[in-house]
Scaffold this active site. Structure first.
Site, PDB file in Angstrom:
ATOM      1  N   HIS A 161       1.200  -1.393   0.268  1.00  0.00           N
ATOM      2  CA  HIS A 161      -0.259   0.213   0.290  1.00  0.00           C
ATOM      3  C   HIS A 161       0.978   0.641   0.036  1.00  0.00           C
ATOM      4  CE1 HIS A 161       0.860  -0.748   4.005  1.00  0.00           C
ATOM      5  NE2 HIS A 161       0.729   0.099   4.576  1.00  0.00           N
ATOM      6  N   CYS A 202       1.747   0.328  14.557  1.00  0.00           N
ATOM      7  CA  CYS A 202       3.064   0.232  13.486  1.00  0.00           C
ATOM      8  C   CYS A 202       4.030   1.598  12.716  1.00  0.00           C
ATOM      9  CB  CYS A 202       3.113  -0.310  12.380  1.00  0.00           C
ATOM     10  SG  CYS A 202       1.654  -0.309  10.573  1.00  0.00           S
TER      11      CYS A 202
END
Length: 341
Positions: free
Chosen positions: A67, A188
């Site tokens: 992504h 993250c």
């Protein structure tokens, strides 16, 4: 926004030809290009590659979710690819990836793509759903499977509000000794894939173990399901599945386990069991309001080392040149002395 709002038939390829990670990224990106999602194919591919350099989006269990959120994307979109023989994608579990979901998101867009990723993450943790996608004969069949599963797992907006209220009620009453209550937080570097995958894995594991859990996600769309002081007070323990800094002083005095996000994805049950067994160490706030992952600390050390080496590399030519000049000076002086003799 539903997954089917972002994924269309023309962006589904059930027979990926690529045989390695770089080529599968380019092949899936072409699906976005051909359907008018991109304004710069090469720029989008470079953004995807830059994201992979941070950490692999191969989340394990045969799944990869590359992504990128970039100016080279016109509108949010999702593409899907499948290669049943598998591709080495540097996945967290070291296994080949067979299912690929590529998210394209434009800069400055709202967070619908983040919400979609969170939903996709939950669906992919369902083995039956994953198996159905692996066996789907056509792109239309894939869309039917996704639509059906979404309808089953995600109620309409009215029902969703009722579910939230019910969950809040359960959380508020979960302080009894016979109903263990655990809290967690995930994060993250990009706040997208691993953040939501870890949250979904922890929720699924807790449900299977009969444990109440509340998970705070520190994602690209901000903090969601924020842990309150009441949540922290009632919780038996805390699990942090993080790869970047988050606020931790609030957990002072609580049993706490801190691991990387991938551990939250791959070993959710073991982490929960460790808290239940009373094996989580007591956390004592150090005065710093944030905790950093080992990965970040390592990155800082590597960065310092890199800068030192860069400095040395710039100085070497000067040192060598100086040595040569000194040697030449001695040579000239020696020759001059001989001439005088």
């Amino acid at each position: 926004m539903r997954i089917s709002d972002l994924l269309i038939k023309d962006r589904i390829n059930l027979d990926i030809k690529s045989s390695d990670k770089p080529s599968v990224i380019r092949e899936l990106a072409r699906l976005h290009e051909k359907t008018g999602v991109l304004n710069d194919y090469d720029g989008y591919v470079k953004a995807l590659e830059a994201r992979e350099e941070q950490s692999s989006t191969g989340i394990g269990e045969g799944i990869a979710i590359p992504h990128a959120k970039t100016e080279f994307v016109k509108e949010p979109a999702l593409a899907m690819g499948r290669k049943m023989s598998g591709i080495d994608y540097d996945s967290l579990d070291g296994e080949p990836a067979t299912l690929f979901f590529m998210i394209a998101a434009p800069d400055g867009a709202n967070n619908t793509h983040i919400e979609t990723l969170a939903r996709l993450s939950q669906l992919l943790l369902d083995d039956d759903f994953k198996e159905a996608l692996e066996k789907a004969p056509t792109a239309d069949a894939v869309l039917d499977i996704i639509n059906k599963t979404e309808a089953e797992k995600f109620p309409d907006e009215a029902k969703k509000e009722e579910v939230k209220k019910a969950q809040a009620s359960v959380a508020n009453s979960s302080s009894s000794d016979d109903e263990p209550y655990i809290i967690a937080a995930t994060a993250c570097p990009t706040g997208i894939a691993h953040t939501y995958m870890a949250a979904a894995a922890l929720k699924k594991a807790a449900e299977e173990m009969g444990v109440k859990i509340k998970v705070e996600t520190n994602g690209a769309d901000g903090r969601k399901d924020v842990l309150t002081s009441d949540d922290i007070k009632k919780a038996k323990g805390v699990i942090l599945a993080i790869n970047r800094n988050i606020e931790v002083d609030r957990f002072d005095g609580k049993p706490l386990i801190q691991v990387e996000a991938k551990e939250g994805i791959n070993n959710a049950k073991a982490l929960i069991q460790q808290v239940l067994d009373g094996k989580a160490p007591i956390f004592h706030a150090s005065g710093s309001s944030e905790a950093s992952s080992g990965e970040e600390a390592s990155s800082e050390k590597k960065g310092l080392y890199k800068h030192l080496l860069s400095g040395v590399s710039y100085m070497l030519p000067l040192v060598i040149s100086g040595g040569i000049l000194i040697a030449l000076a001695f040579l000239v002086d020696t020759l001059t002395c001989k001439c005088r003799i």
